[in-house]
Design a protein around this motif. Structure first.
Motif, PDB file in Angstrom:
ATOM      1  N   ASN A   1      39.000  89.155  74.613  1.00  0.00           N
ATOM      2  CA  ASN A   1      38.519  90.153  73.805  1.00  0.00           C
ATOM      3  C   ASN A   1      38.874  90.005  72.438  1.00  0.00           C
ATOM      4  OD1 ASN A   1      37.489  92.037  75.723  1.00  0.00           O
ATOM      5  ND2 ASN A   1      39.243  92.761  76.406  1.00  0.00           N
ATOM      6  N   TYR A   2      39.829  88.908  72.193  1.00  0.00           N
ATOM      7  CA  TYR A   2      40.695  88.819  70.787  1.00  0.00           C
ATOM      8  C   TYR A   2      40.130  87.480  70.180  1.00  0.00           C
ATOM      9  CZ  TYR A   2      43.527  91.861  73.806  1.00  0.00           C
ATOM     10  OH  TYR A   2      43.638  92.600  74.668  1.00  0.00           O
ATOM     11  N   LEU A   3      39.470  86.592  70.550  1.00  0.00           N
ATOM     12  CA  LEU A   3      38.806  85.525  69.704  1.00  0.00           C
ATOM     13  C   LEU A   3      37.318  85.632  69.963  1.00  0.00           C
ATOM     14  CD1 LEU A   3      41.776  84.389  69.898  1.00  0.00           C
ATOM     15  CD2 LEU A   3      41.022  82.249  69.828  1.00  0.00           C
ATOM     16  N   GLU A   4      36.762  85.670  68.676  1.00  0.00           N
ATOM     17  CA  GLU A   4      35.416  85.540  68.586  1.00  0.00           C
ATOM     18  C   GLU A   4      34.649  84.076  68.891  1.00  0.00           C
ATOM     19  OE1 GLU A   4      33.213  88.518  67.908  1.00  0.00           O
ATOM     20  OE2 GLU A   4      35.038  88.760  68.817  1.00  0.00           O
ATOM     21  N   ILE A   5      34.881  83.751  69.981  1.00  0.00           N
ATOM     22  CA  ILE A   5      34.205  82.448  70.352  1.00  0.00           C
ATOM     23  C   ILE A   5      33.744  82.552  71.989  1.00  0.00           C
ATOM     24  CG2 ILE A   5      35.497  80.923  69.104  1.00  0.00           C
ATOM     25  CD1 ILE A   5      37.474  80.556  71.782  1.00  0.00           C
ATOM     26  N   ASP A   6      32.959  81.948  72.479  1.00  0.00           N
ATOM     27  CA  ASP A   6      32.593  82.089  73.920  1.00  0.00           C
ATOM     28  C   ASP A   6      33.764  81.731  74.934  1.00  0.00           C
ATOM     29  OD1 ASP A   6      30.033  82.601  73.101  1.00  0.00           O
ATOM     30  OD2 ASP A   6      29.013  80.814  73.860  1.00  0.00           O
ATOM     31  N   TRP A   7      33.757  82.331  76.031  1.00  0.00           N
ATOM     32  CA  TRP A   7      34.785  82.349  76.778  1.00  0.00           C
ATOM     33  C   TRP A   7      34.466  82.333  78.331  1.00  0.00           C
ATOM     34  CZ3 TRP A   7      40.051  81.950  76.042  1.00  0.00           C
ATOM     35  CH2 TRP A   7      40.600  82.459  74.682  1.00  0.00           C
ATOM     36  N   GLN A   8      35.253  81.818  79.055  1.00  0.00           N
ATOM     37  CA  GLN A   8      35.137  81.897  80.662  1.00  0.00           C
ATOM     38  C   GLN A   8      36.464  82.231  80.921  1.00  0.00           C
ATOM     39  OE1 GLN A   8      33.194  78.905  82.985  1.00  0.00           O
ATOM     40  NE2 GLN A   8      31.527  78.337  81.359  1.00  0.00           N
TER      41      GLN A   8
ATOM     42  N   ILE B   1      35.114  75.019  63.742  1.00  0.00           N
ATOM     43  CA  ILE B   1      34.394  74.869  65.329  1.00  0.00           C
ATOM     44  C   ILE B   1      34.196  76.026  66.098  1.00  0.00           C
ATOM     45  CG2 ILE B   1      35.172  72.330  65.387  1.00  0.00           C
ATOM     46  CD1 ILE B   1      37.740  73.574  66.875  1.00  0.00           C
ATOM     47  N   GLN B   2      33.873  77.336  65.424  1.00  0.00           N
ATOM     48  CA  GLN B   2      33.980  78.550  65.979  1.00  0.00           C
ATOM     49  C   GLN B   2      32.555  78.384  66.847  1.00  0.00           C
ATOM     50  OE1 GLN B   2      33.513  82.077  63.581  1.00  0.00           O
ATOM     51  NE2 GLN B   2      33.689  83.310  65.217  1.00  0.00           N
ATOM     52  N   ASP B   3      31.563  77.687  66.391  1.00  0.00           N
ATOM     53  CA  ASP B   3      30.357  77.803  67.110  1.00  0.00           C
ATOM     54  C   ASP B   3      30.261  76.715  68.230  1.00  0.00           C
ATOM     55  OD1 ASP B   3      30.253  75.874  65.448  1.00  0.00           O
ATOM     56  OD2 ASP B   3      28.243  76.063  64.677  1.00  0.00           O
ATOM     57  N   THR B   4      31.140  75.853  68.346  1.00  0.00           N
ATOM     58  CA  THR B   4      31.051  74.981  69.349  1.00  0.00           C
ATOM     59  C   THR B   4      32.485  74.901  70.270  1.00  0.00           C
ATOM     60  OG1 THR B   4      32.242  73.074  68.041  1.00  0.00           O
ATOM     61  CG2 THR B   4      30.050  73.196  67.972  1.00  0.00           C
TER      62      THR B   4
END
Lengths: 362, 255, 78
Positions: B68-75, B50-53
């Motif tokens: 900075n540490y997980l390669e997902i979208d963040w707010q 589910i990385q892309d969602t």
């Protein structure tokens, strides 16, 4: 022929939001703007357009829901009145700092403190001079009619996304509560997920394998990075100032005096200039439609022609400072206004004009 | 040593860093549980595909830079407001996986209203709550979860409950709300506990996929800098002092 | 002497020397080095490699995820 309806300013905001294809509204009840959310809830747009409408636990939560939705590239908004908008200032500076587009409506009431539920224009400073912390600006539109309440919703979203910046519709209890005929626009579709991904590549829509992750944040730990970012923001604001000034002039070309007024004060002053002209005083009215960016150059042009300007606002004198700055104190600039929930009459404005400017002239 | 080299081959890897973690060095102190929990979230995201969602909401506090540490979208949210952001993100994009990551000051002090109301509405999100009983980022001040008698920079003589009140057991409060489907308290100080926490996180994300409501995973963790102990000592102190007040295990688990 | 069945590789640049891995190793394989890495930390290393069984405890607990764990398939190292 577009649809005509008789409605309150607050109701017009709600109708216009649905018709503009807005994705989400998050709010908290407060007089005199509760009809915005009441209208949305009654119209159930989630069944028609899929718009999300949610009553939050506070204005703090509302504005942060707006932040979350805006970060997804969605068109989201909230509305409130003065005490509630004070509570939103934290969220607004974060939105500005994260460069997020959104629309906030303030139906201003008298303050300070809990104040009164009667109309006022005393949140001018809070809106155009900051309100929250840090160097940021809110693009600010001031509607003077129920029609403009409706029209400015879509315009605000256009500006918000054009500049990735929060936009404030600075209204007041008069415009919010009064009923007028409104021409409503056609229903427009909401943006599709594909449209958002293509056009708002910064939005947190889920990291696809073919792009870097998107981060919505206002944190810059390094001072040099923060400074560079602030320069970028300032460049954006200069561009807004260059391109987005909006104003209206009424009978200014032959005027000896100009009344500067926005929102419901401008409606009142329209009558004031008629009364003054009947008395033989050549008065025009200059109505800033954008309070930020302020029509500085346009006022300076008029300053070369007239003997004085009267800033008429339902406050103890806030916009008057910007008028003075605009004309660089080259002519007398005075302030008049009832405030704390009271509304000036057209006659009172004319009297003030005579006493403060024409009297001083003699 | 030749023996070792016959073992160190790609086909023999039984544990390696997931690609959902970025290459950035963590800004956390040595031995801090934040890193372990970050890694578990990343592993769950990878295993569930589910990385892309997935959209993460980072708080204010030590984990403000979690993005900075997980390669997902963040707010990144204002202090305490992560549940409000998560509410809107999930409601506007119900098909995405949304989680907030918050510390004790963020979730149980300044953001209590946002926390309680998101849970009460049963927002279909995952809330990950790191409870180390102290404000780490600002230099070790008293938190809503600081233990009675425990010293912090704003209660240097120890938390006096007659003055500051008892530490808040926010997870027990949230478990009372009908909107929560799963409230659990875990830790990451032993290998066994790490495995249990990972299972809890997986369950929480699965609950979201199944539209079950709010899942809250509390991780009682250490703050060796704030507690002024070595990492190993802080884990021992946590077992002896934190767990009696914040007992591990499921508080609510609706099937 | 028991044949090693497992092994670890520590990213000594990332390692912060917290020592948590040393507490979860069932066979006491890991110790902290006397020398330090570029950050000034006494990084973890396999002090007793023959004892490693490749259980992954150190890898999964490492907050900085800087340990890769290997385990030989049964009979592969014979």
């Amino acid at each position: 022929m577009r649809e005509l309806k008789l409605m309150k300013g607050n109701e017009a905001i709600a109708e216009a939001a649905i018709r503009a294809g807005v994705d989400g509204y998050f709010g908290y009840p407060i007089t005199p703007q509760s009809e915005v959310m009441e209208t949305l809830m009654a119209l159930r747009p989630w069944d028609s357009t899929g718009m999300v409408v949610l009553q939050a636990e506070s204005e703090t939560a509302s504005i942060n829901m707006v932040y979350g939705g805006a970060g997804c590239g969605k068109r989201v908004m909230t509305s409130s009145s003065s005490p509630g908008v004070s509570l939103m200032q934290e969220g607004l500076t974060y939105l500005a700092g994260a460069e997020l587009p959104c629309v906030v409506v303030n139906v201003v009431r008298g303050g300070p403190g809990l104040g009164t539920i009667q109309p006022a224009q005393s949140d001018y400073f809070q809106t155009v001079k900051g309100g929250g912390h840090g160097d940021y600006k809110l693009i600010t539109l001031a509607p003077a009619s129920v029609q403009e309440m409706a029209d400015f919703v879509e315009l605000s979203f256009d500006l918000a996304f054009k500049y990735r910046n929060p936009v404030m519709i600075l209204s007041d209890g008069v415009i919010g509560q009064m009923m007028e005929k409104v021409e409503l626009s056609e229903q427009k579709p909401r943006w599709t997920a594909e449209y958002i991904e293509e056009n708002h590549t910064w939005a947190t829509t889920g990291k696809k394998a073919n792009r870097e992750k998107n981060i919505i944040t206002s944190v810059q730990l390094e001072a040099s990075v923060q400074e560079a970012f602030n320069h970028k923001l300032q460049a954006k604001y200069r561009s807004v100032e260059e391109n987005e000034v909006r104003y209206e002039e009424v009978m200014c070309d032959d005027a000896d005096y100009i009344i500067v007024a926005y929102g419901s004060s401008a409606r009142i002053c329209q009558k004031s200039i008629e009364i003054a002209r009947e008395k033989g005083i050549k008065v025009g009215m200059f109505r800033p439609i954008t309070l930020y960016p302020f029509p500085t150059e346009q006022l300076m042009k008029r300053a070369k022609q007239v003997k004085g300007m009267l800033s008429v606002e339902m406050s103890a004198g806030q916009m008057v400072e910007d008028v003075k700055l605009a004309v660089e104190c080259s002519i007398p600039v005075e302030h008049f206004g009832r405030f704390g929930g009271s509304v000036h009459s057209p006659g009172e404005v004319v009297e003030a004009l005579e006493q403060k400017l024409i009297g001083g002239d003699k | 040593m030749s023996d070792i080299n016959t073992i160190i081959k790609p086909e023999n890897i039984v544990y390696k860093r997931t690609d959902v973690l970025s290459d950035n060095d963590l800004s956390y102190c040595p031995g801090c549980g934040h890193g372990t929990v970050h890694k578990l979230i990343a592993e769950v995201i990878e295993e569930m595909g589910i990385q892309d969602t997935t959209i993460g909401i980072a708080p204010v506090g030590c984990s403000v830079l979690a993005y900075n540490y997980l390669e997902i979208d963040w707010q990144q949210a204002a202090h305490g407001r992560a549940p409000a952001l998560a509410t809107a993100v999930k409601r506007l994009m119900p098909e995405k996986n949304v989680f907030s990551y918050q510390g004790d000051g963020d979730l149980a002090a300044i953001g209590t209203a946002e926390t309680i109301h998101a849970c009460n509405r049963g927002e279909n999100i995952v809330m990950i709550f790191i409870n180390n009983g102290i404000y780490g980022m600002t230099g070790g001040q008293m938190a809503p979860t600081t233990l009675p008698g425990m010293a912090a920079s704003t209660c240097p003589h120890g938390r006096d409950v007659s003055h500051d009140g008892e530490p808040i057991k926010i997870s027990e409060i949230l478990a009372q709300l009908p909107g929560t489907c799963y409230v659990t308290r875990q830790s990451v100080h032993t290998a066994g506990n790490v495995r249990k926490t990972k299972k809890a996180l997986r369950k929480a994300f699965e609950n979201q996929a199944a539209n079950k409501g709010t899942s809250l995973v509390e991780v009682v963790s250490n703050c060796n800098s704030g507690w002024k102990m070595t990492p190993i000592k802080s884990n021992e102190w946590m077992e002896e002092n934190m767990f009696p007040y914040y007992p591990l295990g499921d508080i609510k688990n609706e099937e | 002497m028991a044949k090693a069945k497992g092994a670890i590789v520590v990213d000594t640049v990332k390692c912060k020397g917290c020592g948590v891995c040393t507490t979860v190793c069932p066979t006491k394989v890991i110790e902290l080095a006397t020398e330090v890495n570029g950050k000034g930390y006494h990084y973890a290393y396999m002090a007793n490699p023959d004892a490693c069984i490749g259980c992954s405890n150190c890898g999964i607990i490492c907050p900085d995820t800087c340990i890769t764990v290997y385990r030989a398939k049964a009979g592969a190292t014979a």
